[in-house]
Design a protein around this motif. Structure first.
Motif, mmCIF file in Angstrom:
data_model
loop_
_atom_site.group_PDB
_atom_site.id
_atom_site.type_symbol
_atom_site.label_atom_id
_atom_site.label_comp_id
_atom_site.label_asym_id
_atom_site.label_seq_id
_atom_site.Cartn_x
_atom_site.Cartn_y
_atom_site.Cartn_z
ATOM 1 N N ALA A 283 0.860 -1.186 0.000
ATOM 2 C CA ALA A 283 0.000 0.000 0.000
ATOM 3 C C ALA A 283 0.893 1.231 0.000
ATOM 4 O O ALA A 283 1.495 1.576 1.012
ATOM 5 C CB ALA A 283 -0.912 -0.015 1.223
ATOM 6 N N ASP A 284 0.995 1.893 -1.146
ATOM 7 C CA ASP A 284 1.902 3.031 -1.277
ATOM 8 C C ASP A 284 1.485 4.217 -0.407
ATOM 9 O O ASP A 284 2.296 5.113 -0.137
ATOM 10 C CB ASP A 284 1.978 3.480 -2.740
ATOM 11 C CG ASP A 284 2.784 2.519 -3.603
ATOM 12 O OD1 ASP A 284 3.392 1.584 -3.039
ATOM 13 O OD2 ASP A 284 2.801 2.691 -4.834
ATOM 14 N N SER A 285 0.236 4.220 0.044
ATOM 15 C CA SER A 285 -0.248 5.335 0.866
ATOM 16 C C SER A 285 0.460 5.425 2.211
ATOM 17 O O SER A 285 0.345 6.436 2.907
ATOM 18 C CB SER A 285 -1.755 5.197 1.098
ATOM 19 O OG SER A 285 -2.051 3.985 1.780
ATOM 20 N N ASN A 286 1.210 4.393 2.576
ATOM 21 C CA ASN A 286 1.898 4.387 3.869
ATOM 22 C C ASN A 286 3.238 5.115 3.839
ATOM 23 O O ASN A 286 3.944 5.151 4.854
ATOM 24 C CB ASN A 286 2.093 2.945 4.355
ATOM 25 C CG ASN A 286 0.771 2.286 4.716
ATOM 26 O OD1 ASN A 286 -0.147 2.935 5.192
ATOM 27 N ND2 ASN A 286 0.667 0.997 4.444
ATOM 28 N N GLY A 287 3.621 5.680 2.686
ATOM 29 C CA GLY A 287 4.789 6.555 2.650
ATOM 30 C C GLY A 287 6.040 5.943 2.068
ATOM 31 O O GLY A 287 6.145 4.723 1.884
#
Length: 344
Positions: A283-287
């Protein structure tokens, strides 16, 4: 002597049925749920493993896909994944898909003390054998489940033909400075819930319980979720057994990942998972820092592929089950080309 033989035979028959019979009240996905639940007992503890057979009999010799959930969730969190997977399972080279409850979650017995991931994996291996769910395995781990499947591959490498991590916890978890205080906060919150549980006060708090604590609301994160799985999950959640299990697992997160890191370092190789086909879904949203660590996770095998999910949060099994099925299909293309690992 004859009476003792009869008693022994009855005991063995009872043991067999305890392992082989399904509980018809267990339901993950609604009216079309044709799963079979197994309850093997290994070293005194019962584990719940629920399997969905591939109706395509030509795939009967294919590997078993095993799904390990994140902490503090039972296998019911994979309900959306099963809904996506089962209509296409006949086209996949797997004999069946099985989800299981780690000790203390769902229908599995609670552990008498906190099990390190390595000990759980040892017991999972014994439970699978007791249930006659034989290797080879494709192991799928979401979040904390990723640590278990890495340890399983390290301990039983000749049984594993593929690995899929879904925003998986890595061995660097033990050294992330924000995790120790975060775990301390989680411990305090779970202990408070345990204190309040007998008073009935927790029921009035449910609307404010974060999804991270394992309680699944209606339409979690705006996604549909089967009412059968939600109801069962939340009934289990509201128990001392479940909260104590979450407390136990929080205690072993740092030592288990530290041990996993030590194991990798001791192997003195860039690819400690050898050439086991490995697909890492992130999940790229985690940085950026998380993506970098996931890149390292993907490098542990010489045959790996990194899939980036740029729309989901950490809860990919709820938000993007179709992506998980697609990732599994990608992994299977690697598995079909994979030569068995020779263990000397």
């Amino acid at each position: 002597m004859e009476s003792k033989s009869i008693i022994l035979s009855i005991a063995l028959i009872s043991c067999f049925f305890m392992i082989a019979l399904a509980d018809p009240t267990i339901n993950y996905i609604g009216a079309n749920d044709n799963g079979v639940s197994h309850f093997p007992v290994y070293q005194g503890l019962k584990m719940h493993i629920r399997c969905y057979a591939n109706p395509n009999t030509s795939m009967s010799n294919g590997p078993v896909a095993l799904f390990d959930a994140g902490l503090p969730f039972s296998s019911l969190v994979f309900a959306n994944v099963l809904i996506e997977l089962l209509p296409t399972i006949s086209t996949m080279n797997i004999s069946r898909a099985c989800v299981f409850d780690r000790y203390g979650y769902g229908w599995s017995d609670p552990a008498p003390y906190p099990f390190m991931s390595t000990e759980f994996v040892y017991r999972l291996h014994g439970s699978l054998n007791a249930a006659s769910i034989q290797s080879p395995y494709i192991m799928v781990g979401w979040s904390w489940g990723s640590v278990d499947i890495q340890n399983y591959a390290l301990q039983y490498m000749n049984e594993v033909v593929g690995l899929l991590t879904i925003d998986g916890t890595d061995s660097a978890y033990a050294f992330d400075p924000k995790n120790a205080p975060g775990l301390a906060g989680a411990t305090a919150a779970i202990e408070q819930l345990l204190q309040l549980l007998p008073t009935g006060a927790v029921e009035g708090m449910l609307a404010n319980i974060p999804l991270e604590f394992g309680y699944i609301p209606s339409n979690p994160l705006g996604c549909a979720f089967p009412i059968e799985a939600q109801t069962a999950n939340n009934q289990w959640w509201m128990t001392e057994k479940n909260l104590n299990t979450a407390l136990q697992e929080v205690q072993i997160m740092i030592p288990s990942t530290s041990l996993l890191n030590q194991t990798y370092e001791s192997m003195n190789t860039a690819t400690p998972l050898s050439n086991i086909p490995l697909v890492v879904m992130t999940a790229d949203s985690n940085g950026e820092y998380w993506i970098l660590r996931q890149n390292v996770l993907a490098s542990l095998s010489s045959k790996s592929y990194h899939i980036h999910d740029n729309t989901s949060s950490h809860f990919i099994p709820i938000q993007n089950p179709a992506g998980i099925v697609s990732a599994l299909q990608t992994l299977l293309t690697y598995v079909d080309q994979h030569q068995p690992i020779i263990v000397i």
